[in-house]
Design a protein around this motif. Structure first.
Motif, PDB file in Angstrom:
ATOM      1  N   ALA A 227      31.173 -39.141 -16.530  1.00  7.47           N
ATOM      2  CA  ALA A 227      30.961 -38.960 -15.094  1.00  7.47           C
ATOM      3  C   ALA A 227      32.187 -39.375 -14.288  1.00  7.47           C
ATOM      4  O   ALA A 227      32.129 -39.375 -13.051  1.00  7.47           O
ATOM      5  CB  ALA A 227      29.751 -39.771 -14.647  1.00  7.47           C
ATOM      6  N   ARG A 228      33.276 -39.743 -14.980  1.00  7.68           N
ATOM      7  CA  ARG A 228      34.515 -40.157 -14.332  1.00  7.68           C
ATOM      8  C   ARG A 228      34.280 -41.343 -13.397  1.00  7.68           C
ATOM      9  O   ARG A 228      34.989 -41.520 -12.415  1.00  7.68           O
ATOM     10  CB  ARG A 228      35.145 -38.996 -13.554  1.00  7.68           C
ATOM     11  N   ALA A 229      33.277 -42.146 -13.721  1.00  5.37           N
ATOM     12  CA  ALA A 229      32.941 -43.366 -12.963  1.00  5.37           C
ATOM     13  C   ALA A 229      32.578 -43.084 -11.509  1.00  5.37           C
ATOM     14  O   ALA A 229      32.603 -43.995 -10.678  1.00  5.37           O
ATOM     15  CB  ALA A 229      34.092 -44.371 -13.040  1.00  5.37           C
ATOM     16  N   LYS A 230      32.233 -41.848 -11.190  1.00  7.59           N
ATOM     17  CA  LYS A 230      31.759 -41.526  -9.839  1.00  7.59           C
ATOM     18  C   LYS A 230      30.286 -41.944  -9.736  1.00  7.59           C
ATOM     19  O   LYS A 230      29.472 -41.521 -10.572  1.00  7.59           O
ATOM     20  CB  LYS A 230      31.898 -40.033  -9.566  1.00  7.59           C
ATOM     21  N   PRO A 231      29.934 -42.785  -8.771  1.00  4.87           N
ATOM     22  CA  PRO A 231      28.597 -43.392  -8.726  1.00  4.87           C
ATOM     23  C   PRO A 231      27.437 -42.415  -8.851  1.00  4.87           C
ATOM     24  O   PRO A 231      26.526 -42.643  -9.656  1.00  4.87           O
ATOM     25  CB  PRO A 231      28.591 -44.101  -7.374  1.00  4.87           C
ATOM     26  N   PHE A 232      27.440 -41.329  -8.073  1.00  6.95           N
ATOM     27  CA  PHE A 232      26.296 -40.409  -8.155  1.00  6.95           C
ATOM     28  C   PHE A 232      26.254 -39.709  -9.504  1.00  6.95           C
ATOM     29  O   PHE A 232      25.188 -39.519 -10.082  1.00  6.95           O
ATOM     30  CB  PHE A 232      26.343 -39.373  -7.032  1.00  6.95           C
ATOM     31  N   ARG A 233      27.421 -39.346 -10.028  1.00  4.15           N
ATOM     32  CA  ARG A 233      27.454 -38.727 -11.354  1.00  4.15           C
ATOM     33  C   ARG A 233      26.947 -39.685 -12.424  1.00  4.15           C
ATOM     34  O   ARG A 233      26.252 -39.283 -13.357  1.00  4.15           O
ATOM     35  CB  ARG A 233      28.881 -38.283 -11.693  1.00  4.15           C
ATOM     36  N   VAL A 234      27.298 -40.971 -12.257  1.00  5.93           N
ATOM     37  CA  VAL A 234      26.798 -41.992 -13.189  1.00  5.93           C
ATOM     38  C   VAL A 234      25.279 -42.055 -13.129  1.00  5.93           C
ATOM     39  O   VAL A 234      24.597 -42.089 -14.171  1.00  5.93           O
ATOM     40  CB  VAL A 234      27.404 -43.372 -12.857  1.00  5.93           C
ATOM     41  N   MET A 235      24.733 -42.056 -11.914  1.00  3.58           N
ATOM     42  CA  MET A 235      23.283 -42.100 -11.779  1.00  3.58           C
ATOM     43  C   MET A 235      22.627 -40.890 -12.428  1.00  3.58           C
ATOM     44  O   MET A 235      21.600 -41.022 -13.116  1.00  3.58           O
ATOM     45  CB  MET A 235      22.882 -42.185 -10.299  1.00  3.58           C
ATOM     46  N   VAL A 236      23.200 -39.721 -12.242  1.00  8.30           N
ATOM     47  CA  VAL A 236      22.637 -38.505 -12.835  1.00  8.30           C
ATOM     48  C   VAL A 236      22.634 -38.605 -14.353  1.00  8.30           C
ATOM     49  O   VAL A 236      21.628 -38.301 -15.015  1.00  8.30           O
ATOM     50  CB  VAL A 236      23.423 -37.256 -12.387  1.00  8.30           C
ATOM     51  N   MET A 237      23.741 -39.065 -14.922  1.00 12.26           N
ATOM     52  CA  MET A 237      23.824 -39.199 -16.378  1.00 12.26           C
ATOM     53  C   MET A 237      22.783 -40.193 -16.893  1.00 12.26           C
ATOM     54  O   MET A 237      22.103 -39.932 -17.890  1.00 12.26           O
ATOM     55  CB  MET A 237      25.223 -39.659 -16.772  1.00 12.26           C
ATOM     56  N   LEU A 238      22.654 -41.329 -16.207  1.00  8.02           N
ATOM     57  CA  LEU A 238      21.688 -42.336 -16.640  1.00  8.02           C
ATOM     58  C   LEU A 238      20.251 -41.835 -16.483  1.00  8.02           C
ATOM     59  O   LEU A 238      19.389 -42.137 -17.318  1.00  8.02           O
ATOM     60  CB  LEU A 238      21.886 -43.628 -15.842  1.00  8.02           C
ATOM     61  N   ILE A 239      19.984 -41.077 -15.433  1.00 10.89           N
ATOM     62  CA  ILE A 239      18.653 -40.497 -15.241  1.00 10.89           C
ATOM     63  C   ILE A 239      18.326 -39.550 -16.392  1.00 10.89           C
ATOM     64  O   ILE A 239      17.227 -39.599 -16.972  1.00 10.89           O
ATOM     65  CB  ILE A 239      18.569 -39.750 -13.892  1.00 10.89           C
ATOM     66  N   VAL A 240      19.266 -38.688 -16.738  1.00  6.98           N
ATOM     67  CA  VAL A 240      19.028 -37.710 -17.806  1.00  6.98           C
ATOM     68  C   VAL A 240      18.839 -38.401 -19.145  1.00  6.98           C
ATOM     69  O   VAL A 240      17.913 -38.088 -19.909  1.00  6.98           O
ATOM     70  CB  VAL A 240      20.195 -36.702 -17.872  1.00  6.98           C
ATOM     71  N   ILE A 241      19.704 -39.367 -19.458  1.00  2.00           N
ATOM     72  CA  ILE A 241      19.586 -40.093 -20.721  1.00  2.00           C
ATOM     73  C   ILE A 241      18.255 -40.842 -20.789  1.00  2.00           C
ATOM     74  O   ILE A 241      17.557 -40.822 -21.819  1.00  2.00           O
ATOM     75  CB  ILE A 241      20.763 -41.083 -20.891  1.00  2.00           C
ATOM     76  N   THR A 242      17.903 -41.502 -19.699  1.00  2.00           N
ATOM     77  CA  THR A 242      16.645 -42.253 -19.665  1.00  2.00           C
ATOM     78  C   THR A 242      15.445 -41.328 -19.835  1.00  2.00           C
ATOM     79  O   THR A 242      14.501 -41.651 -20.573  1.00  2.00           O
ATOM     80  CB  THR A 242      16.516 -43.022 -18.338  1.00  2.00           C
ATOM     81  N   ALA A 243      15.465 -40.180 -19.158  1.00  2.40           N
ATOM     82  CA  ALA A 243      14.342 -39.248 -19.247  1.00  2.40           C
ATOM     83  C   ALA A 243      14.175 -38.721 -20.665  1.00  2.40           C
ATOM     84  O   ALA A 243      13.058 -38.655 -21.198  1.00  2.40           O
ATOM     85  CB  ALA A 243      14.551 -38.090 -18.276  1.00  2.40           C
ATOM     86  N   ILE A 244      15.273 -38.343 -21.301  1.00  2.00           N
ATOM     87  CA  ILE A 244      15.210 -37.815 -22.674  1.00  2.00           C
ATOM     88  C   ILE A 244      14.752 -38.890 -23.644  1.00  2.00           C
ATOM     89  O   ILE A 244      13.881 -38.665 -24.496  1.00  2.00           O
ATOM     90  CB  ILE A 244      16.572 -37.241 -23.099  1.00  2.00           C
ATOM     91  N   ALA A 245      15.341 -40.082 -23.522  1.00  2.06           N
ATOM     92  CA  ALA A 245      14.958 -41.179 -24.413  1.00  2.06           C
ATOM     93  C   ALA A 245      13.497 -41.566 -24.224  1.00  2.06           C
ATOM     94  O   ALA A 245      12.788 -41.866 -25.197  1.00  2.06           O
ATOM     95  CB  ALA A 245      15.860 -42.386 -24.168  1.00  2.06           C
ATOM     96  N   SER A 246      13.022 -41.538 -22.981  1.00  4.93           N
ATOM     97  CA  SER A 246      11.622 -41.890 -22.708  1.00  4.93           C
ATOM     98  C   SER A 246      10.663 -40.872 -23.291  1.00  4.93           C
ATOM     99  O   SER A 246       9.532 -41.211 -23.662  1.00  4.93           O
ATOM    100  CB  SER A 246      11.390 -42.009 -21.196  1.00  4.93           C
ATOM    101  N   ALA A 247      11.085 -39.618 -23.369  1.00  2.00           N
ATOM    102  CA  ALA A 247      10.237 -38.581 -23.962  1.00  2.00           C
ATOM    103  C   ALA A 247      10.147 -38.738 -25.471  1.00  2.00           C
ATOM    104  O   ALA A 247       9.095 -38.508 -26.079  1.00  2.00           O
ATOM    105  CB  ALA A 247      10.775 -37.199 -23.602  1.00  2.00           C
ATOM    106  N   LEU A 248      11.242 -39.148 -26.107  1.00  2.76           N
ATOM    107  CA  LEU A 248      11.278 -39.265 -27.562  1.00  2.76           C
ATOM    108  C   LEU A 248      10.726 -40.599 -28.048  1.00  2.76           C
ATOM    109  O   LEU A 248      10.129 -40.678 -29.115  1.00  2.76           O
ATOM    110  CB  LEU A 248      12.712 -39.092 -28.078  1.00  2.76           C
ATOM    111  N   LEU A 249      10.953 -41.648 -27.280  1.00  2.00           N
ATOM    112  CA  LEU A 249      10.487 -42.978 -27.669  1.00  2.00           C
ATOM    113  C   LEU A 249       9.310 -43.337 -26.772  1.00  2.00           C
ATOM    114  O   LEU A 249       8.298 -42.692 -26.782  1.00  2.00           O
ATOM    115  CB  LEU A 249      11.638 -43.973 -27.542  1.00  2.00           C
TER     116      LEU A 249
END
Length: 432
Positions: free
Chosen positions: A92-114
């Protein structure tokens, strides 16, 4: 429902819920204490509590959670989640909103699998570190992750504890949840990202100097045991495949999870005691106490009375019943934790579905799941993941108040539940 035991069971149940909501004593102590009182007043007995499929502890739920907690406990030792967090920040090039988007996507996918509780336990500490390095307020990022975990967890059988209870009661499979709920959840995650851009717009402050420091981090250094990581990922893939192939293999998800946990411990060098120490035993105890209390209400006829009353109100009106159940579940799950709420409503919904002559994948089950899972985002105590993250934030001296969380959660819940209602109407009625 005229005997004293029925009324005593209601008093015990309401009293226990009041203690859970007020947090005057720990919710595990409240649930186990309530279960003990149900046994003491004779609302249920040992055979019904420990051996009955319909009025006792649902061991499929307990052992599914146990198996998944053990697998995640091993993965935690590899540094995989830290790697993913650093990787997402750099991408996300350390851009705050991009960081949030990446963390949201990772969290959502991980929450679905685990499951969403385990996911936030692993992601939240890393998020605190990232926010510290970027000089960002941590609360918006933690809140966004919790909201994403509850939405992402809605998509699968194992993603959110209420889904496990619903699946066990209705006889639904992992694939059923994927087919019925996953498409909507993908849309809701996109909507959540758009909402976060608006709700947290004042928090996306870019510090170029801090950003350069984070970009210099090497994510590979986060991996502490590459061999164990490979072993863990292979087992995780096999477990998820076992969930998906349930119609062919006929193994219950609990059996698949325990087989996976046993296999991972057997092929790796981790010590069994270390893995078991990562299990959230209080959560399992909470579930056990809860199931016994609900069994007491069933045994005394309280649940049956409520089911008959609801059936009279809803009648044969599936659309009205679906919308009522969806809306009421969203509201009530915001007031109390959605786990005890679904444990209470599951037998009632089962009776309603039976009275309508519906099958396991009846629309009422999906209305209950959507209302409870999405409604859990409404307040700080609406879902277990919410409480876990608030605790992590407080221990790290970055406290998030009840109302700080709730004022954002209410907005997201209102939007997502409205979209869920539209989805239910279109899929099961207008286009059916």
């Amino acid at each position: 429902m005229n005997d004293w035991q029925s009324w005593a069971a209601i008093v015990v149940f309401i009293g226990t819920y009041t203690l859970i909501i007020s947090e005057k004593i720990h919710r595990v102590a409240a649930a186990i204490g309530g279960a003990a009182l149900m046994l003491a007043i004779g609302a249920t007995d040992d055979k019904s509590a420990f051996y009955s499929e319909h009025t006792g502890i649902d061991w499929n739920v307990i052992f599914l959670l146990l198996g998944m907690m053990m697998i995640v406990g091993v993965l935690k030792k590899t540094g995989m989640f830290e790697y993913l967090a650093i990787w997402s920040v750099k991408r996300a090039r350390a851009k705050p909103f991009r960081v949030m988007v990446m963390l949201i996507v990772i969290t959502a996918i991980a929450s679905a699998l685990l499951d969403n509780v385990t996911t936030v336990l692993l992601i939240a500490p890393v998020t605190l570190l990232v926010c510290e390095r970027l000089a960002l307020p941590s609360a918006p990022f933690l809140i966004a992750e919790v909201l994403a975990s509850n939405v992402g967890g809605t998509a699968t059988l194992v993603g959110d504890p209420p889904n496990i209870i619903i699946a066990s009661r209705a006889g639904l499979t992992f694939n059923d949840f994927l087919v019925h709920l996953a498409p909507l959840c993908v849309v809701l995650i996109l909507v959540l990202i758009a909402l976060c851009r608006f709700l947290f717009r004042k928090s996306f402050l870019y510090d170029e100097e801090r950003a350069e420091e984070v970009m210099a981090l090497e994510e590979r250094e986060a991996i502490r045991d590459p061999r164990l990581l490979v072993q863990g990922l292979i087992v995780l893939v096999l477990v998820v495949a076992g969930f998906v192939l349930h119609p062919l293999l006929h193994f219950e998800p609990s059996v698949v999870a325990l087989l996976g946990a046993g296999l991972l411990i057997a092929i790796s060098t981790v010590r069994t005691g270390d893995v078991l120490s990562e299990v959230e035993w209080p959560t399992l105890g909470f579930f056990a106490g809860l199931f016994i209390m609900i069994g007491g209400l069933i045994e005394t006829g309280v649940i049956g009375e409520v089911s008959e009353s609801l059936a009279d109100v809803i009648g044969e009106h599936e659309l009205g019943g679906s919308m009522l159940l969806l809306g009421a579940s969203a509201v009530l799950s915001g007031i109390v934790d959605n786990i005890p709420y679904v444990a209470t409503m599951a037998p009632i919904t089962s009776d309603l579905v039976e009275s309508m002559g519906g099958g396991p994948d009846h629309v009422l089950w999906w209305s209950l799941a959507l209302g409870a899972d999405l409604g859990g985002n409404a307040t700080a105590i609406g879902a277990s993941a919410n409480v876990v993250v608030l605790g992590i934030a407080e221990r790290n001296r970055q406290p998030i108040s009840f109302w700080q969380f709730t004022r954002y959660g209410l907005v997201v819940t209102a939007v997502t539940v409205t979209l869920a209602a539209v989805y239910v109407w279109l899929r099961y009625f207008a286009l059916a």
